[in-house]
Design an enzyme around this catalytic site. Structure first.
Site, PDB file in Angstrom:
ATOM      1  N   GLN A  71      47.814  11.304  22.759  1.00 25.64           N
ATOM      2  CA  GLN A  71      47.818  10.192  23.334  1.00 25.64           C
ATOM      3  C   GLN A  71      48.622   8.808  22.871  1.00 25.64           C
ATOM      4  O   GLN A  71      48.619   7.816  23.298  1.00 25.64           O
ATOM      5  CB  GLN A  71      46.349   9.673  23.392  1.00 25.64           C
ATOM      6  CG  GLN A  71      45.236  10.679  23.860  1.00 25.64           C
ATOM      7  CD  GLN A  71      43.802  10.257  24.025  1.00 25.64           C
ATOM      8  OE1 GLN A  71      43.063  11.069  23.324  1.00 25.64           O
ATOM      9  NE2 GLN A  71      43.424   9.081  24.309  1.00 25.64           N
ATOM     10  N   ARG A  87      36.014   8.333  24.279  1.00 24.08           N
ATOM     11  CA  ARG A  87      35.817   7.306  25.489  1.00 24.08           C
ATOM     12  C   ARG A  87      35.027   6.114  24.993  1.00 24.08           C
ATOM     13  O   ARG A  87      34.040   5.620  25.376  1.00 24.08           O
ATOM     14  CB  ARG A  87      35.302   7.988  26.606  1.00 24.08           C
ATOM     15  CG  ARG A  87      35.429   7.221  27.923  1.00 24.08           C
ATOM     16  CD  ARG A  87      35.202   7.812  29.124  1.00 24.08           C
ATOM     17  NE  ARG A  87      35.646   7.181  30.280  1.00 24.08           N
ATOM     18  CZ  ARG A  87      35.895   7.685  31.704  1.00 24.08           C
ATOM     19  NH1 ARG A  87      35.520   8.883  31.856  1.00 24.08           N
ATOM     20  NH2 ARG A  87      36.248   6.966  32.485  1.00 24.08           N
ATOM     21  N   CYS A  88      35.518   5.561  23.916  1.00 24.28           N
ATOM     22  CA  CYS A  88      34.936   4.245  23.266  1.00 24.28           C
ATOM     23  C   CYS A  88      35.526   3.678  22.385  1.00 24.28           C
ATOM     24  O   CYS A  88      36.290   4.426  21.597  1.00 24.28           O
ATOM     25  CB  CYS A  88      33.572   4.865  22.575  1.00 24.28           C
ATOM     26  SG  CYS A  88      33.034   4.199  21.194  1.00 24.28           S
ATOM     27  N   GLU A  96      36.524   2.469  29.303  1.00 24.35           N
ATOM     28  CA  GLU A  96      35.385   3.048  28.369  1.00 24.35           C
ATOM     29  C   GLU A  96      33.937   2.213  28.920  1.00 24.35           C
ATOM     30  O   GLU A  96      32.929   2.843  28.367  1.00 24.35           O
ATOM     31  CB  GLU A  96      35.642   2.788  27.001  1.00 24.35           C
ATOM     32  CG  GLU A  96      36.656   3.760  26.756  1.00 24.35           C
ATOM     33  CD  GLU A  96      37.394   3.553  25.624  1.00 24.35           C
ATOM     34  OE1 GLU A  96      37.219   2.485  25.184  1.00 24.35           O
ATOM     35  OE2 GLU A  96      38.480   4.442  25.252  1.00 24.35           O
TER      36      GLU A  96
END
Ligand code: CDP
Length: 719
Positions: free
Chosen positions: A151, A301-302, A671
């Site tokens: 990423q 996802r945070c 998110e």
């Protein structure tokens, strides 16, 4: 079979351990001791996957059981089994923020205080497309190409250069390409041993080497998320206004701190735990522990521990409302930060940019028919039926930088856009971020189209190749829109200013006499005298003013002045079957506010996916360990991932409160649903059972957990 690679082989090159993003160190391959079940022990190189599998089967390891510690509280006790020989104890770090003494005093004097121990278990990204790499070493040119699932390709390139410098690798000769990598969700930020083994193997053999995990390896040995044990206390005065919050956390990081947090924030953005509420006194502290488990703490996802923070405050607020015998919506409305208080300085030091919480909750209540549901709940309760309604009114914190506070391994967190407009008026734009399915190709093109008037389908967007894209910190923590999205705006505006000068030259007018309209400049008072962006682009290469640099392009590095603070109100309505403990989600409404919406359809997709990823840990997913360190949840037989069958139907909507500091008012969104979702489910289920004496249930709230509680309170049906 070509070769076997062991920790001893890697040790010769100083590569048997590697640094983690949190300045700890992680084994690439062990030499004599493994730290957790399912740890990589040897690399097998073969010319096909089948041959490699045969090679793996031929490996014999003589394991000897050693004492382990899997409970982080026990790990922190004096005299505990030590996980790491190179450390004095299992205590990794202590972190705190806020005013401890003031918080203690205010809580002591509060009219009502509520306390709860809240645990959020280990969960996993459980990638469908797992992590992998193709490493290709070119010995003649001393050039390394890594096609890898990352990423953050630029950060990886720099890290590879830093850790392999002693081997003669130099940054201009390292190219990291992150192609379509499947979902990332934070799990593809860390560096995994497989990447290093493949790279080392390519250098040693001179052959291109591929490593790809299977889904079990991915689930059992990659980075985990959560594993936060939180002791929370919330106070309120007699009028039901929140007075203070205290949270003490023990964080289980596994055998190394390989989380991917900004350096200054070992517990991420956990200090957003004061949430959407207006109170001035808070204190939070965390202690991280080593245990015999794989490394954990990725921002699944945070935006770095915000899911944990949001769960804590939203559960505590709900407990307080119930304790006071009040409707949780009314309690929230009274305590929300008011619109006129923004920018708002939170008790733990964040400056919230903008918000309008009352409107978001009102909209969610209207959409779900909140007051009618409450009436129905009362009627049902009289008939002995269990129905619950749960609210979560969360505040997110996304978009790291600003670079003065945020860095990863010393690399400052900003992001970038490079835009080139070609002579025929088409453009290519490259970014330091890296989409993993979020649709940057669409939304970045839309941003540039809006600013320059070039149709979006004439703008090609590229990310993920360090040889071509400008330097950036990558995509995670919903940072792309607040950083690279802003860079796209600013870069396009730079181009527009140059375009103005070229148009002035073509129209023989003064720069200041030109007015911009959608896709052209025209002369003030003479709208028919105009030049379109396409005409200007052609002139930039064929007829530019003498003395001006030819071409029409820009590079912009955007360093945000602040983070952005998206928010939302979610409401969940559940029915509980007293015979089985099964919870059915009858209705779920999500109102999200991410400031200016660039592409509503993409936002809708983000919210749908995120809510499903919130439902998963709230109701099904967890990874546990027994006291010997054996993992439960390491296969999809017992790690319960929701399918379309289990997933509820989502009803979505939004409000728009622009960010005052982002150039087009946009905040991140990816998110929010994952951060705001879990407490809505938990609050609804506890709400259904509060009158029985149930105050709290840790997620995942599985049917057996619910049934045990129903049974304990004498309301489970026998048949
Ligand atoms: O960093 P990441 O791309 O995961 O998250 P994000 O910035 O929240 O963006 C997710 C997707 O939603 C991107 O395609 C954004 O451009 C889009 N988005 C949008 O259309 N409007 C917003 N206000 C925020 C995001």
């Amino acid at each position: 079979m070509i070769a076997f690679l062991t920790g001893k082989d890697l040790e010769k090159y100083g590569l048997s351990w590697m640094p983690t993003l949190m300045s700890d160190k992680q084994m690439v391959l062990p030499i004599d001791t493994v730290k957790y079940q399912a740890q990589e022990v040897v690399g097998v190189l073969a010319s096909s996957r089948y041959a490699a599998a045969d090679g793996v089967a031929a490996v014999e390891i003589d394991y000897e059981p050693l004492p382990v510690v899997v409970n982080p509280y026990k790990a922190l006790e004096a005299g505990s089994t030590k996980v790491r020989d190179d450390k004095d104890s299992n205590h990794i770090w202590h972190w705190e923020v806020g005013d401890r003494a003031a918080t203690d005093a205010v809580l002591k004097n509060s009219h009502t205080t509520v306390r709860e121990h809240i645990y959020i278990p280990r969960i996993h990204v459980a990638s469908m497309e797992t992590c992998g790499i193709v490493a290709k070493w070119d010995a003649i040119n001393k050039h390394l190409t890594l096609y890898m699932t990352t990423q953050a390709p630029h950060a990886i390139r720099t890290v590879v250069a830093l850790i392999t410098g002693h081997l003669g690798l130099s940054e201009e000769n390292i190219r990291v390409i992150s192609p379509d990598i499947g979902g990332g969700f934070g799990g593809k930020v860390p560096v995994y041993p497989g990447y290093v083994i493949a790279t080392a193997a390519s250098v040693v053999t001179g052959l291109p080497v591929k490593w790809i995990e299977d889904r079990s390896e991915n689930l059992q040995a990659d980075s985990f998320a959560r594993d936060y044990h939180m002791d929370c206390e919330l106070g309120a005065d007699k009028d039901g206004r929140i007075t203070a919050l205290r949270i003490k956390t023990v964080a289980d990081h596994g055998y190394t701190d390989a989380a991917a947090n900004p350096s200054k924030y070992p517990a991420g953005m956990f200090s957003i735990c004061t949430g959407s509420y207006d109170f001035q006194t808070a204190f939070t502290e965390a202690d991280a522990a080593y245990t015999n488990k794989p490394p954990g703490g990725v921002a699944y996802r945070c935006s770095f521990r915000v899911t944990e923070a949001s769960h804590a405050i939203e559960r505590m607020v709900d407990i307080m409302a119930h304790e006071r015998g009040e409707d949780p919506a009314d309690f929230r409305m009274r305590n929300f930060i008011k619109p006129e208080q923004f920018p708002y300085k939170s008790a733990l030091g964040w400056e919230y940019d903008s918000g309008n919480y009352h409107v978001a909750l009102t909209k969610a209540m209207d959409l779900i028919g909140y007051r009618e549901l409450r009436k129905e709940q009362l009627e049902k309760r009289q008939r002995g039926e269990l129905m619950g309604i749960g609210i979560s009114s969360f505040t997110e914190i996304v978009g790291a930088g600003p670079s003065k506070d945020f860095d990863i391994l010393g690399i400052k967190m900003f992001d970038s856009a490079e835009i080139r407009v070609h002579p025929t008026g088409k453009a290519i734009a490259r970014f330091g971020t890296k989409s993993q399915g979020q649709g940057h190709e669409t939304t970045y093109a839309q941003i540039i189209a809006e600013e320059l008037g070039i149709p979006a389908d004439h703008i090609k967007v590229e990310e993920g190749d360090t040889d071509t894209a400008p330097y950036g910190l990558g995509t995670y923590a919903s940072r792309s829109t607040p950083t690279a999205g802003a860079a796209a705006v600013m870069g396009a505006r730079k181009i527009r200013e140059k375009a103005r000068k070229i148009a002035a030259h073509l129209l023989e007018a003064a720069d200041d006499d030109l007015i911009w309209d959608t896709n052209k400049f025209y002369v003030k008072g003479s709208p028919d005298k105009s030049k379109t962006i396409q005409e200007i682009a052609f002139a930039a290469y064929t007829n530019h003013p003498q003395g001006m640099e030819a071409g029409l392009e820009s590079t912009f590095y955007y360093d945000p002045p602040n983070l952005t603070f998206p928010f939302g109100s979610y409401i969940c309505c559940v029915d509980i079957d007293r015979g089985t403990g099964q919870v059915s989600i009858r209705k779920f409404v999500a109102i999200d506010d991410c400031g200016t919406r660039i592409n509503p359809m993409i936002i809708e997709g983000q919210v749908h996916g995120g809510l499903t990823m919130a439902f998963a840990p709230a109701m099904m997913e967890q990874i546990q360990y027994d006291s010997d360190g054996n993992m439960y949840g390491g296969t999809f037989m017992d790690y319960m991932v929701p399918t379309a069958v289990e997933s509820p139907k989502w009803i979505t909507g939004g409000t728009v409160t622009p960010s005052p500091h982002h150039p087009i008012g946009a905040k991140g969104v990816g998110e929010s649903p994952n951060v705001g979702g879990p407490p809505a489910f938990a609050n609804a289920i506890v709400d259904a059972m509060w009158h029985l004496g149930v105050r709290h249930i840790d997620i995942p709230i599985t049917a057996d957990k619910v049934w045990m509680l129903l049974n304990k309170h004498g309301v489970a049906l026998a048949e």
